[in-house]
Design an enzyme around this catalytic site. Structure first.
Site, PDB file in Angstrom:
ATOM      1  N   GLU A   6       1.007  -1.066   0.027  1.00  0.00           N
ATOM      2  CA  GLU A   6       0.009  -0.035   0.039  1.00  0.00           C
ATOM      3  C   GLU A   6       0.762   1.209  -0.021  1.00  0.00           C
ATOM      4  O   GLU A   6       2.003   1.249   0.205  1.00  0.00           O
ATOM      5  CB  GLU A   6      -0.826   0.136   1.344  1.00  0.00           C
ATOM      6  CG  GLU A   6      -0.382   0.005   2.598  1.00  0.00           C
ATOM      7  CD  GLU A   6      -1.010   0.825   3.589  1.00  0.00           C
ATOM      8  OE1 GLU A   6      -1.515   1.895   3.481  1.00  0.00           O
ATOM      9  OE2 GLU A   6      -0.919   0.114   4.565  1.00  0.00           O
ATOM     10  N   SER A  62     -13.136   1.774  10.454  1.00  0.00           N
ATOM     11  CA  SER A  62     -12.275   1.899   8.954  1.00  0.00           C
ATOM     12  C   SER A  62     -13.051   1.161   7.804  1.00  0.00           C
ATOM     13  O   SER A  62     -13.443  -0.109   8.183  1.00  0.00           O
ATOM     14  CB  SER A  62     -10.943   1.418   9.304  1.00  0.00           C
ATOM     15  OG  SER A  62     -10.187   1.414   7.931  1.00  0.00           O
ATOM     16  N   ALA A  63     -13.023   1.669   6.914  1.00  0.00           N
ATOM     17  CA  ALA A  63     -13.782   0.924   5.454  1.00  0.00           C
ATOM     18  C   ALA A  63     -12.644  -0.247   5.429  1.00  0.00           C
ATOM     19  O   ALA A  63     -13.034  -0.990   4.248  1.00  0.00           O
ATOM     20  CB  ALA A  63     -13.748   1.868   4.308  1.00  0.00           C
ATOM     21  N   LYS A  81      -3.040  -1.576  16.112  1.00  0.00           N
ATOM     22  CA  LYS A  81      -2.559  -1.021  17.327  1.00  0.00           C
ATOM     23  C   LYS A  81      -3.646  -0.650  18.146  1.00  0.00           C
ATOM     24  O   LYS A  81      -4.945  -0.319  17.635  1.00  0.00           O
ATOM     25  CB  LYS A  81      -1.666   0.338  16.937  1.00  0.00           C
ATOM     26  CG  LYS A  81      -2.280   1.152  16.014  1.00  0.00           C
ATOM     27  CD  LYS A  81      -1.329   2.302  15.855  1.00  0.00           C
ATOM     28  CE  LYS A  81       0.183   2.123  15.318  1.00  0.00           C
ATOM     29  NZ  LYS A  81      -0.122   1.842  13.834  1.00  0.00           N
TER      30      LYS A  81
END
Ligand code: PSU
Ligand code: MN
Length: 308
Positions: free
Chosen positions: A28, A143-144, A162
């Site tokens: 990414e 989150s998506a 985390k």
């Protein structure tokens, strides 16, 4: 540039590997542009590609540049992602906006998964995955990355989540979304900076072959969606949970005091943790990414062997 998919610009090296059945590992770019400071970000991005190569796979770092989704990047591209203020953090919902506006986008786990799958890549290595944020019952900040893992057939190798996230709620959400969570050589879900989170991992694998067999078993049944492979940080690189948790609490308090929310939340917290630890968290972050790259290359090879 080859066009296995008409909307993607795939480098010749990656395209050739995909045609030949050579293992490919996606990487990414939000971690480069919005996850680490310069110049450690570009050093990390370069090093992680080399680790994948040394592991016998072809790296494909993914981003959107000048409105074009790119599968595989060169040194100048990595440098641009590492330095330019004009790179937007790009999750799946942002892809059309960045592409139509001919902008630069650093892709999150979710967007990288989607583009990797379109290119035909099945294994993706990152540092940490997104999840359910602390306080999400009030803020709705989820989150998506989790949504995408329920939809898109890619195995995502991370060091867990985390504790800027609520790990317990993240595990509950992954269960609801039918996303398998497989811990590598541990029975515990790892907490990114620390090997231990206090949460049991739902599943465990001890070899790359087991993970590859798991991927094949899921997708051969036509069960759509990803697999979260969680790989604990090496013991010599970890930060003890009590130490890091105090720091994360401070970073979250600072974020709330500044009113930061939405897509800015995760980048702010990552940057603030690096500041508070005087760079120690960055050293750990780089070590765990490298460790994930080694495992990702092994999994990609094992998965390619199944198809051969
Ligand atoms: N966690 C990390 N490092 C990161 C990210 C998450 O430890 O760089 C990035 C990834 O790109 C991930 C994104 O997909 O943050 C999640 O952002 P959000 O929480 O806004 O969905
Ligand atoms: Mn969010």
């Amino acid at each position: 540039m080859s066009n296995l998919h008409p909307s993607l610009a795939i480098t010749e090296e990656v395209a050739q590997a995909l045609r030949d059945g050579t293992p490919v590992v996606a990487l990414e770019s939000t971690i480069i542009s919005h996850g680490m400071p310069y110049p450690q970000n570009v050093t990390m991005a370069t090093e992680v590609e080399q680790i994948i190569r040394d592991g016998g796979a072809v790296p494909a770092t993914i981003a959107v540049l000048d409105g074009r989704p790119r599968i595989g990047l060169g040194p100048d591209d990595l440098e641009l992602l590492a330095t330019s203020p004009d790179v937007a953090k790009t999750s799946v919902r942002d892809l059309p906006y960045v592409i139509a506006g001919r902008g630069h986008g650093a892709t999150t786990v979710a967007a990288t998964m989607r583009l990797a799958a379109l290119a035909g890549i099945s294994v993706f290595v990152t540092g940490g995955m997104g999840g359910v944020h602390r306080g999400a019952p009030l803020t709705f900040d989820i989150s998506a990355d989790l949504t995408e893992m329920s939809l898109t057939n890619v195995a995502v190798v991370s060091a867990g989540a985390k504790s800027i996230l609520d790990i317990g709620l993240t595990l509950e959400a992954l269960e609801t979304l039918s996303v398998p969570v497989v811990a590598y050589r541990t029975s515990e879900f790892p907490a990114f900076f620390s090997r231990s989170s206090g949460h049991e991992a739902p599943m465990r694998a001890d070899t790359p072959d087991e993970i590859a067999a798991f991927m094949a078993a899921k997708w051969n049944l036509g069960i759509a969606g990803g697999i979260a492979v969680v790989n604990p940080i090496p013991a010599q690189d970890e930060i003890p949970p009590n130490e890091i948790n105090d720091i994360i609490d401070r970073a979250i308090a600072d974020m709330q005091a500044l009113g930061i929310h939405g897509k800015e939340a995760t980048p702010f917290l990552l940057g603030r943790i690096v500041e508070i630890t005087g760079g120690a968290s960055l050293t750990a972050n780089i070590a765990l990414v490298n460790n994930n790259a080694q495992l990702g290359a092994q999994v990609a090879r094992a998965f390619a062997d199944l198809a051969a």
